[in-house]
Design a protein around this motif. Structure first.
Motif, short mmCIF file in Angstrom:
data_model
loop_
_atom_site.label_atom_id
_atom_site.label_comp_id
_atom_site.label_asym_id
_atom_site.label_seq_id
_atom_site.Cartn_x
_atom_site.Cartn_y
_atom_site.Cartn_z
N GLY A 2 0.80 -1.22 0.00
CA GLY A 2 0.00 0.00 0.00
C GLY A 2 0.82 1.27 0.00
O GLY A 2 0.28 2.36 -0.09
N VAL A 3 2.15 1.12 0.09
CA VAL A 3 3.03 2.29 0.02
C VAL A 3 2.95 2.89 -1.38
O VAL A 3 2.82 2.17 -2.37
N SER A 4 3.04 4.21 -1.49
CA SER A 4 3.00 4.84 -2.81
C SER A 4 4.15 4.33 -3.66
O SER A 4 5.22 3.98 -3.15
N ILE A 5 3.92 4.28 -4.96
CA ILE A 5 4.91 3.70 -5.88
C ILE A 5 6.25 4.43 -5.79
O ILE A 5 7.31 3.79 -5.73
N ALA A 6 6.21 5.75 -5.75
CA ALA A 6 7.46 6.52 -5.73
C ALA A 6 8.29 6.21 -4.49
O ALA A 6 9.49 5.89 -4.58
N PHE A 7 7.65 6.28 -3.33
CA PHE A 7 8.39 6.04 -2.09
C PHE A 7 8.79 4.57 -1.95
O PHE A 7 9.83 4.24 -1.39
N GLY A 8 7.95 3.66 -2.47
CA GLY A 8 8.28 2.25 -2.42
C GLY A 8 9.50 1.92 -3.24
O GLY A 8 10.42 1.22 -2.78
N LEU A 9 9.55 2.43 -4.48
CA LEU A 9 10.71 2.19 -5.34
C LEU A 9 11.97 2.79 -4.75
O LEU A 9 13.05 2.17 -4.77
N ALA A 10 11.85 4.02 -4.24
CA ALA A 10 13.03 4.68 -3.66
C ALA A 10 13.54 3.92 -2.44
O ALA A 10 14.76 3.74 -2.28
N ALA A 11 12.63 3.45 -1.61
CA ALA A 11 13.04 2.72 -0.40
C ALA A 11 13.76 1.42 -0.76
O ALA A 11 14.80 1.09 -0.17
N VAL A 12 13.22 0.68 -1.71
CA VAL A 12 13.86 -0.57 -2.13
C VAL A 12 15.23 -0.30 -2.73
O VAL A 12 16.21 -1.00 -2.43
N PRO A 72 0.59 0.79 -12.59
CA PRO A 72 0.18 1.77 -13.58
C PRO A 72 1.19 1.86 -14.72
O PRO A 72 2.36 1.50 -14.56
N PRO A 73 0.76 2.34 -15.91
CA PRO A 73 1.63 2.36 -17.09
C PRO A 73 2.96 3.08 -16.88
O PRO A 73 4.01 2.57 -17.32
N VAL A 74 2.94 4.26 -16.25
CA VAL A 74 4.19 5.02 -16.09
C VAL A 74 5.22 4.22 -15.30
O VAL A 74 6.40 4.16 -15.66
N ALA A 75 4.78 3.60 -14.22
CA ALA A 75 5.70 2.82 -13.39
C ALA A 75 6.28 1.64 -14.16
O ALA A 75 7.47 1.32 -14.04
N ILE A 76 5.45 0.98 -14.96
CA ILE A 76 5.92 -0.18 -15.72
C ILE A 76 6.99 0.23 -16.72
O ILE A 76 8.03 -0.43 -16.86
N ILE A 77 6.75 1.32 -17.42
CA ILE A 77 7.74 1.79 -18.41
C ILE A 77 9.05 2.14 -17.74
O ILE A 77 10.13 1.74 -18.20
N LEU A 78 8.98 2.88 -16.65
CA LEU A 78 10.19 3.33 -15.98
C LEU A 78 10.98 2.17 -15.37
O LEU A 78 12.20 2.20 -15.30
N MET A 79 10.28 1.13 -14.93
CA MET A 79 10.95 0.01 -14.29
C MET A 79 11.46 -1.03 -15.30
O MET A 79 12.51 -1.63 -15.08
N SER A 80 10.71 -1.23 -16.38
CA SER A 80 11.05 -2.33 -17.29
C SER A 80 11.90 -1.94 -18.49
O SER A 80 12.75 -2.73 -18.92
N MET A 81 11.70 -0.74 -19.02
CA MET A 81 12.37 -0.41 -20.27
C MET A 81 13.89 -0.29 -20.16
O MET A 81 14.61 -0.59 -21.13
N PRO A 82 14.47 0.15 -19.01
CA PRO A 82 15.93 0.12 -18.93
C PRO A 82 16.51 -1.29 -19.13
O PRO A 82 17.64 -1.43 -19.60
N VAL A 83 15.73 -2.33 -18.77
CA VAL A 83 16.18 -3.70 -18.99
C VAL A 83 15.82 -4.16 -20.40
O VAL A 83 16.64 -4.79 -21.09
N LEU A 84 14.60 -3.85 -20.84
CA LEU A 84 14.12 -4.38 -22.11
C LEU A 84 14.70 -3.69 -23.33
O LEU A 84 14.87 -4.32 -24.37
N ALA A 85 14.99 -2.38 -23.24
CA ALA A 85 15.47 -1.64 -24.41
C ALA A 85 16.74 -2.24 -25.01
O ALA A 85 16.81 -2.44 -26.24
#
Length: 436
Positions: free
Chosen positions: A21-31, A337-350
Motif C-alpha cells: 500500500g506504500v505509494s509507488i514513488a516512495f516504495g521504489l526509492a526505499a527498495v 500503472p503504465p508510467v511505473a511499468i515503463i520506468l521500471m522495465s524499459m531500462p532492462v528491455l530496451a
C-alpha cells in the motif's frame, strides 16, 4: 550472492513493498536505497542525491506538467459532456449509435487530455446514465467506456509516450504519430463491436427523438474550439514550428483560454485546475525520479546487464522474445500503472530489444496497447474502479464482463500489428522520413 540471486531477491522485495500500500514513488526509492546500502556500500549511497535530482533536470520533462494542465483543463470543464452530446446528435439513429457515440467521444477526448482515467470519468459520468436510460445492457455500457477510456494513453498527446520516449531516447514526435492510426483503428473496431452487440441483443433502441440540422451544428460549434487545439498541436509539432515541450506549453495555454472563454470558468475553478495539475505532475515526477534511482541501483549492482544477457542467451528469436515480453507486460499491467511499468522495465528491455533488431517506435505502440489492457483487467485495473465510481449502480461483475470482449479485441489488434507493423510505423515514416 550472484547477480541473478540479488535480482530474484529484488523482485520479491519490490512486489512485497508495492503490495503493502506504500505509494509507488516512495516504495521504489526505499527498495533502491536499501539494496544499495546492503550490496553497494557507501560509494553507491553517495550517488543517490545526484541520480534523483539529475533525472528531474531534463528539459524534455517540461512536456509532462504542460500536457497535464491541458488534460485537467479539458477534464474539469464541460468539454466531455458537449463532445458526447454533439456526437450523439449525429449518431442517434444508428443501431448501437449511443454506444458508438460514447466510444467516439472517448477517442476525441483522449486526443485532448491524454489521460485514460480522466477520459473514462468525463465521458462515463454523462454517457453511462444515458445508455442505461435507453436500455443499453449494463455490461456493454460500462465496458465500452472503460475500454474507450484506455485510448487516452495511446492517442496523442500521451504522457505514456512522453515517458517512453525519454527512457528509450526515441523521438516523442515520432511516437505521437505512431499512435494515431492504431488509435483510430481501435476506435473503429470498438465501434463495430458495439454495433454488433447492440444489434444481436436487439436492445438499446433510441427514444423517439429527433435533432434538426441546426441542433446538430450547435453541438459541433461548442466542440470546434477544442478540436482546434488538436489541429494546433499537430501543425506546430509536425510542421517543425516548435519542439514537443514548446507545443505542450502552447496547448496548455490554449486549453486554459478555451475553458475561460467558452465555459466562462471563474477563478475558483481555474484554481482547482491548477491544483489538480500540480498534484498529478508531482506524482508523475516523483515516480520518474524514484524509478531512475531504482534503475541506477539495478545497473550499479549489475542486475540489468545480467538480466539482459540472460534474455539474449535464451535464443528465442525476435518473435519469441516479443511474445515473452508481451506476456510479461500483460501480467505486470494488472498490478502497476503504465508510467511505473515503463520506468521500471524499459531500462532492462530496451537493450534486449535493440539486440533483437526490434523497432522501438513500433514496440512503444505495442507496449502501450498492452498497458491499456492492464487498465481494464483486475485486480488493479484503474478504469474499472473509475467506472464503478461514476456508475455505482452497475455491479462490479458487469463492469468486468463488459470489458473482457474489448480486452480480446486489443489482444487481437496486437497480433495484427505484429503481422502488419506499418500500422504504427507507416505514418511517422511518411511524414518524418524512415528512421528509428
Amino acid at each position: 550472492m550472484s547477480e541473478m540471486e540479488i535480482g530474484a531477491l529484488l523482485l520479491v522485495a519490490t512486489i512485497v513493498v508495492l503490495c503493502s500500500g506504500v505509494s509507488i514513488a516512495f516504495g521504489l526509492a526505499a527498495v533502491a536505497i536499501a539494496f544499495l546500502a546492503i550490496f553497494g556500500g557507501p560509494d553507491a549511497l553517495s550517488a543517490i542525491p545526484e541520480t534523483f535530482m539529475s533525472e528531474l533536470s531534463s528539459f524534455a520533462l517540461l512536456t509532462v506538467p504542460m500536457f497535464v494542465v491541458l488534460g485537467a483543463a479539458i477534464g474539469l470543464s464541460r468539454a466531455g459532456t458537449d463532445l458526447y452530446e454533439s456526437l450523439h446528435r449525429w449518431l442517434y439513429r444508428l443501431p448501437g449509435g449511443l454506444v458508438i457515440a460514447n466510444i467516439f467521444a472517448c477517442g476525441l477526448f483522449s486526443a485532448l487530455c491524454g489521460s485514460s482515467p480522466a477520459t473514462a470519468a468525463a465521458i462515463g459520468k454523462v454517457g453511462i446514465p444515458e445508455m442505461l436510460r435507453r436500455g443499453v445492457p449494463r455490461a456493454l455500457a460500462a465496458g465500452s467506456i472503460a475500454a474507450g477510456g484506455t485510448l487516452g494513453i495511446l492517442i496523442p498527446p500521451s504522457i505514456t509516450f512522453i515517458i517512453y520516449g525519454l527512457v528509450t531516447e526515441t523521438s516523442i514526435a515520432r511516437l505521437f504519430l505512431a499512435g494515431v492510426v492504431p488509435g483510430i483503428l481501435l476506435v473503429l473496431i470498438f465501434s463495430a463491436y458495439a454495433w454488433l452487440a447492440s444489434w444481436r441483443a436487439a436492445r438499446g433502441v433510441p427514444l423517439a427523438e429527433h435533432f434538426s440540422l441546426k441542433q446538430k451544428m450547435e453541438g459541433i460549434g461548442r466542440v470546434l474550439p477544442f478540436l482546434g487545439i488538436i489541429v494546433a498541436v499537430t501543425v506546430f509539432m509536425y510542421g517543425g514550428i516548435a519542439t514537443p515541450s514548446e507545443v505542450a506549453g502552447v496547448a496548455a495555454l490554449m486549453a486554459l483560454m478555451m475553458v475561460m472563454i467558452v465555459y466562462r470558468t471563474r477563478l475558483p475553478q481555474l484554481w482547482l485546475i491548477l491544483v489538480s495539475s500540480t498534484r498529478e505532475t508531482s506524482m508523475i515526477l516523483m515516480i520518474i525520479a524514484a524509478a531512475a534511482l531504482f534503475s541506477f541501483m539495478m545497473s550499479y549492482l549489475y542486475i540489468t546487464q545480467t538480466l539482459a544477457e540472460w534474455m539474449v542467451g535464451l535464443d528465442l528469436g525476435k518473435w519469441g522474445l516479443i511474445l515473452v515480453i508481451n506476456l510479461f507486460l500483460l501480467v505486470v499491467g494488472c498490478f502497476l500503472p503504465p508510467v511505473a511499468i515503463i520506468l521500471m522495465s524499459m531500462p532492462v528491455l530496451a537493450p534486449v530489444l535493440a539486440t533483437g533488431d526490434v523497432d522501438l517506435i513500433w514496440f512503444g505502440v505495442i507496449l502501450t496497447i498492452n498497458l491499456e489492457i492492464g487498465l481494464i483487467t483486475p485486480p488493479v485495473g484503474m478504469n474499472l474502479f473509475v467506472i464503478r465510481g461514476v456508475a455505482p449502480s452497475i455491479p462490479a461483475t458487469d463492469v468486468l464482463w463488459g470489458s473482457l470482449p474489448f480486452v480480446a479485441l486489443m489482444a487481437g489488434f496486437i497480433v495484427l500489428m505484429c503481422i502488419f507493423p506499418g500500422i504504427a510505423t507507416g505514418l511517422p515514416d511518411l511524414l518524418l522520413g524512415v528512421g528509428r
